[in-house]
Scaffold this motif. Structure first.
Motif, PDB file in Angstrom:
ATOM      1  N   ILE A 292       0.871  -1.164   0.000  1.00 52.67           N
ATOM      2  CA  ILE A 292       0.000   0.000   0.000  1.00 52.67           C
ATOM      3  C   ILE A 292       0.905   1.210   0.000  1.00 52.67           C
ATOM      4  CG2 ILE A 292      -1.789   1.265   1.217  1.00 52.67           C
ATOM      5  CD1 ILE A 292      -2.543  -1.388   2.598  1.00 52.67           C
ATOM      6  N   HIS A 293       0.737   2.065  -0.987  1.00 51.19           N
ATOM      7  CA  HIS A 293       1.575   3.261  -1.047  1.00 51.19           C
ATOM      8  C   HIS A 293       0.816   4.422  -1.663  1.00 51.19           C
ATOM      9  CE1 HIS A 293       2.256   2.947  -5.402  1.00 51.19           C
ATOM     10  NE2 HIS A 293       2.357   1.649  -5.208  1.00 51.19           N
ATOM     11  N   GLY A 294       1.300   5.609  -1.376  1.00 48.58           N
ATOM     12  CA  GLY A 294       0.721   6.813  -1.953  1.00 48.58           C
ATOM     13  C   GLY A 294       1.234   7.023  -3.365  1.00 48.58           C
ATOM     14  N   THR A 295       0.656   7.985  -4.043  1.00 48.92           N
ATOM     15  CA  THR A 295       1.075   8.289  -5.404  1.00 48.92           C
ATOM     16  C   THR A 295       0.888   9.771  -5.682  1.00 48.92           C
ATOM     17  OG1 THR A 295       0.706   7.833  -7.750  1.00 48.92           O
ATOM     18  CG2 THR A 295      -1.215   7.682  -6.328  1.00 48.92           C
ATOM     19  N   ASN A 296       1.738  10.283  -6.543  1.00 49.62           N
ATOM     20  CA  ASN A 296       1.600  11.664  -6.991  1.00 49.62           C
ATOM     21  C   ASN A 296       0.731  11.746  -8.251  1.00 49.62           C
ATOM     22  OD1 ASN A 296       3.158  12.736  -4.929  1.00 49.62           O
ATOM     23  ND2 ASN A 296       5.046  12.361  -6.034  1.00 49.62           N
ATOM     24  N   ALA A 297       0.225  10.599  -8.680  1.00 53.87           N
ATOM     25  CA  ALA A 297      -0.642  10.541  -9.861  1.00 53.87           C
ATOM     26  C   ALA A 297      -1.999   9.966  -9.453  1.00 53.87           C
ATOM     27  CB  ALA A 297       0.011   9.681 -10.941  1.00 53.87           C
ATOM     28  N   PRO A 298      -2.840  10.768  -8.808  1.00 56.09           N
ATOM     29  CA  PRO A 298      -4.118  10.250  -8.316  1.00 56.09           C
ATOM     30  C   PRO A 298      -5.000   9.651  -9.403  1.00 56.09           C
ATOM     31  CG  PRO A 298      -3.912  12.622  -7.857  1.00 56.09           C
ATOM     32  CD  PRO A 298      -2.644  12.166  -8.503  1.00 56.09           C
ATOM     33  N   SER A 299      -4.812  10.032 -10.643  1.00 55.08           N
ATOM     34  CA  SER A 299      -5.628   9.458 -11.718  1.00 55.08           C
ATOM     35  C   SER A 299      -5.296   7.984 -11.953  1.00 55.08           C
ATOM     36  CB  SER A 299      -5.436  10.251 -13.007  1.00 55.08           C
ATOM     37  OG  SER A 299      -4.087  10.179 -13.438  1.00 55.08           O
ATOM     38  N   SER A 300      -4.164   7.503 -11.406  1.00 57.77           N
ATOM     39  CA  SER A 300      -3.785   6.098 -11.579  1.00 57.77           C
ATOM     40  C   SER A 300      -4.426   5.194 -10.524  1.00 57.77           C
ATOM     41  CB  SER A 300      -2.262   5.957 -11.516  1.00 57.77           C
ATOM     42  OG  SER A 300      -1.785   6.236 -10.207  1.00 57.77           O
ATOM     43  N   ILE A 301      -5.059   5.775  -9.512  1.00 52.98           N
ATOM     44  CA  ILE A 301      -5.675   4.979  -8.452  1.00 52.98           C
ATOM     45  C   ILE A 301      -6.854   4.198  -9.018  1.00 52.98           C
ATOM     46  CG2 ILE A 301      -6.947   5.102  -6.265  1.00 52.98           C
ATOM     47  CD1 ILE A 301      -5.204   7.533  -5.571  1.00 52.98           C
ATOM     48  N   GLY A 302      -6.882   2.904  -8.707  1.00 53.85           N
ATOM     49  CA  GLY A 302      -7.970   2.044  -9.163  1.00 53.85           C
ATOM     50  C   GLY A 302      -7.740   1.434 -10.529  1.00 53.85           C
ATOM     51  N   LYS A 303      -6.579   1.688 -11.115  1.00 51.98           N
ATOM     52  CA  LYS A 303      -6.266   1.119 -12.427  1.00 51.98           C
ATOM     53  C   LYS A 303      -5.145   0.103 -12.287  1.00 51.98           C
ATOM     54  CE  LYS A 303      -7.742   5.243 -14.769  1.00 51.98           C
ATOM     55  NZ  LYS A 303      -7.349   6.477 -15.383  1.00 51.98           N
ATOM     56  N   ALA A 304      -5.073  -0.823 -13.202  1.00 50.34           N
ATOM     57  CA  ALA A 304      -4.039  -1.858 -13.185  1.00 50.34           C
ATOM     58  C   ALA A 304      -2.738  -1.286 -13.750  1.00 50.34           C
ATOM     59  CB  ALA A 304      -4.495  -3.067 -14.000  1.00 50.34           C
ATOM     60  N   VAL A 305      -2.006  -0.568 -12.917  1.00 49.42           N
ATOM     61  CA  VAL A 305      -0.769   0.066 -13.376  1.00 49.42           C
ATOM     62  C   VAL A 305       0.448  -0.402 -12.576  1.00 49.42           C
ATOM     63  CG1 VAL A 305      -1.898   2.128 -14.280  1.00 49.42           C
ATOM     64  CG2 VAL A 305      -1.166   2.084 -11.900  1.00 49.42           C
ATOM     65  N   SER A 306       0.266  -1.415 -11.710  1.00 49.70           N
ATOM     66  CA  SER A 306       1.388  -1.880 -10.896  1.00 49.70           C
ATOM     67  C   SER A 306       1.445  -3.403 -10.941  1.00 49.70           C
ATOM     68  CB  SER A 306       1.243  -1.384  -9.461  1.00 49.70           C
ATOM     69  OG  SER A 306       0.161  -2.043  -8.839  1.00 49.70           O
TER      70      SER A 306
ATOM     71  N   THR B 278      -4.332   7.690  -2.245  1.00 51.97           N
ATOM     72  CA  THR B 278      -3.859   9.071  -2.141  1.00 51.97           C
ATOM     73  C   THR B 278      -2.842   9.149  -1.007  1.00 51.97           C
ATOM     74  OG1 THR B 278      -5.558   9.727  -0.567  1.00 51.97           O
ATOM     75  CG2 THR B 278      -6.082   9.999  -2.933  1.00 51.97           C
ATOM     76  N   ASN B 279      -1.945  10.094  -1.093  1.00 50.64           N
ATOM     77  CA  ASN B 279      -0.942  10.269  -0.043  1.00 50.64           C
ATOM     78  C   ASN B 279      -1.614  10.530   1.305  1.00 50.64           C
ATOM     79  OD1 ASN B 279       1.225   9.880  -1.790  1.00 50.64           O
ATOM     80  ND2 ASN B 279       1.310  12.042  -2.324  1.00 50.64           N
ATOM     81  N   GLU B 280      -2.697  11.292   1.295  1.00 49.29           N
ATOM     82  CA  GLU B 280      -3.413  11.588   2.529  1.00 49.29           C
ATOM     83  C   GLU B 280      -4.013  10.325   3.144  1.00 49.29           C
ATOM     84  OE1 GLU B 280      -3.781  13.298  -0.375  1.00 49.29           O
ATOM     85  OE2 GLU B 280      -2.615  15.036   0.267  1.00 49.29           O
ATOM     86  N   SER B 281      -4.552   9.444   2.305  1.00 50.99           N
ATOM     87  CA  SER B 281      -5.122   8.192   2.803  1.00 50.99           C
ATOM     88  C   SER B 281      -4.052   7.292   3.405  1.00 50.99           C
ATOM     89  CB  SER B 281      -5.839   7.443   1.677  1.00 50.99           C
ATOM     90  OG  SER B 281      -6.952   8.161   1.229  1.00 50.99           O
ATOM     91  N   VAL B 282      -2.885   7.265   2.786  1.00 46.79           N
ATOM     92  CA  VAL B 282      -1.791   6.443   3.300  1.00 46.79           C
ATOM     93  C   VAL B 282      -1.319   6.970   4.654  1.00 46.79           C
ATOM     94  CG1 VAL B 282       0.583   5.698   2.883  1.00 46.79           C
ATOM     95  CG2 VAL B 282      -1.082   5.637   1.033  1.00 46.79           C
ATOM     96  N   LEU B 283      -1.214   8.279   4.787  1.00 44.07           N
ATOM     97  CA  LEU B 283      -0.821   8.854   6.079  1.00 44.07           C
ATOM     98  C   LEU B 283      -1.868   8.564   7.156  1.00 44.07           C
ATOM     99  CD1 LEU B 283       0.749  12.251   5.017  1.00 44.07           C
ATOM    100  CD2 LEU B 283       1.896  10.387   6.224  1.00 44.07           C
ATOM    101  N   ALA B 284      -3.141   8.633   6.797  1.00 40.47           N
ATOM    102  CA  ALA B 284      -4.204   8.338   7.760  1.00 40.47           C
ATOM    103  C   ALA B 284      -4.153   6.868   8.186  1.00 40.47           C
ATOM    104  CB  ALA B 284      -5.572   8.674   7.167  1.00 40.47           C
ATOM    105  N   LEU B 285      -3.916   5.968   7.242  1.00 44.10           N
ATOM    106  CA  LEU B 285      -3.797   4.549   7.564  1.00 44.10           C
ATOM    107  C   LEU B 285      -2.578   4.309   8.450  1.00 44.10           C
ATOM    108  CD1 LEU B 285      -4.609   1.588   7.277  1.00 44.10           C
ATOM    109  CD2 LEU B 285      -3.292   1.535   5.139  1.00 44.10           C
ATOM    110  N   ALA B 286      -1.469   4.934   8.122  1.00 40.09           N
ATOM    111  CA  ALA B 286      -0.256   4.786   8.929  1.00 40.09           C
ATOM    112  C   ALA B 286      -0.505   5.265  10.354  1.00 40.09           C
ATOM    113  CB  ALA B 286       0.894   5.560   8.297  1.00 40.09           C
ATOM    114  N   ALA B 287      -1.149   6.403  10.504  1.00 38.06           N
ATOM    115  CA  ALA B 287      -1.432   6.937  11.836  1.00 38.06           C
ATOM    116  C   ALA B 287      -2.294   5.956  12.629  1.00 38.06           C
ATOM    117  CB  ALA B 287      -2.127   8.294  11.730  1.00 38.06           C
TER     118      ALA B 287
END
Length: 70
Positions: free
Chosen positions: A1-15, A22-31
């Motif tokens: 699970i990681h953040g990205t600077n390309a929010p348009s790539s979220i939910g797509k098969a790109v990895s 989102t970076n904010e979601s990752v920080l919230a999960l980490a907290a």
């Protein structure tokens, strides 16, 4: 699970198996994980991560946390 600077790539098969969020979601999960597993300095770690997003941090949690991905 990681953040990205390309929010348009979220939910797509790109990895190759990672989960983008989102970076904010990752920080919230980490907290949440840090606080709920009793990591010392949890708030300070999250604050440092918000201030310096270029430094990778690896923190061993004191207990396993099951995660279900649907």
């Amino acid at each position: 699970i990681h953040g990205t600077n390309a929010p348009s790539s979220i939910g797509k098969a790109v990895s190759h198996g990672s989960i983008r969020a989102t970076n904010e979601s990752v920080l919230a999960l980490a907290a949440l994980l840090l606080q709920q597993t009793g990591v010392e300095r949890a708030s300070a770690i999250v604050q440092e991560s918000q201030e310096d997003r270029r430094t990778k941090r690896v923190i061993d949690l004191p207990q396993l946390v099951p995660i279900r991905v649907y």
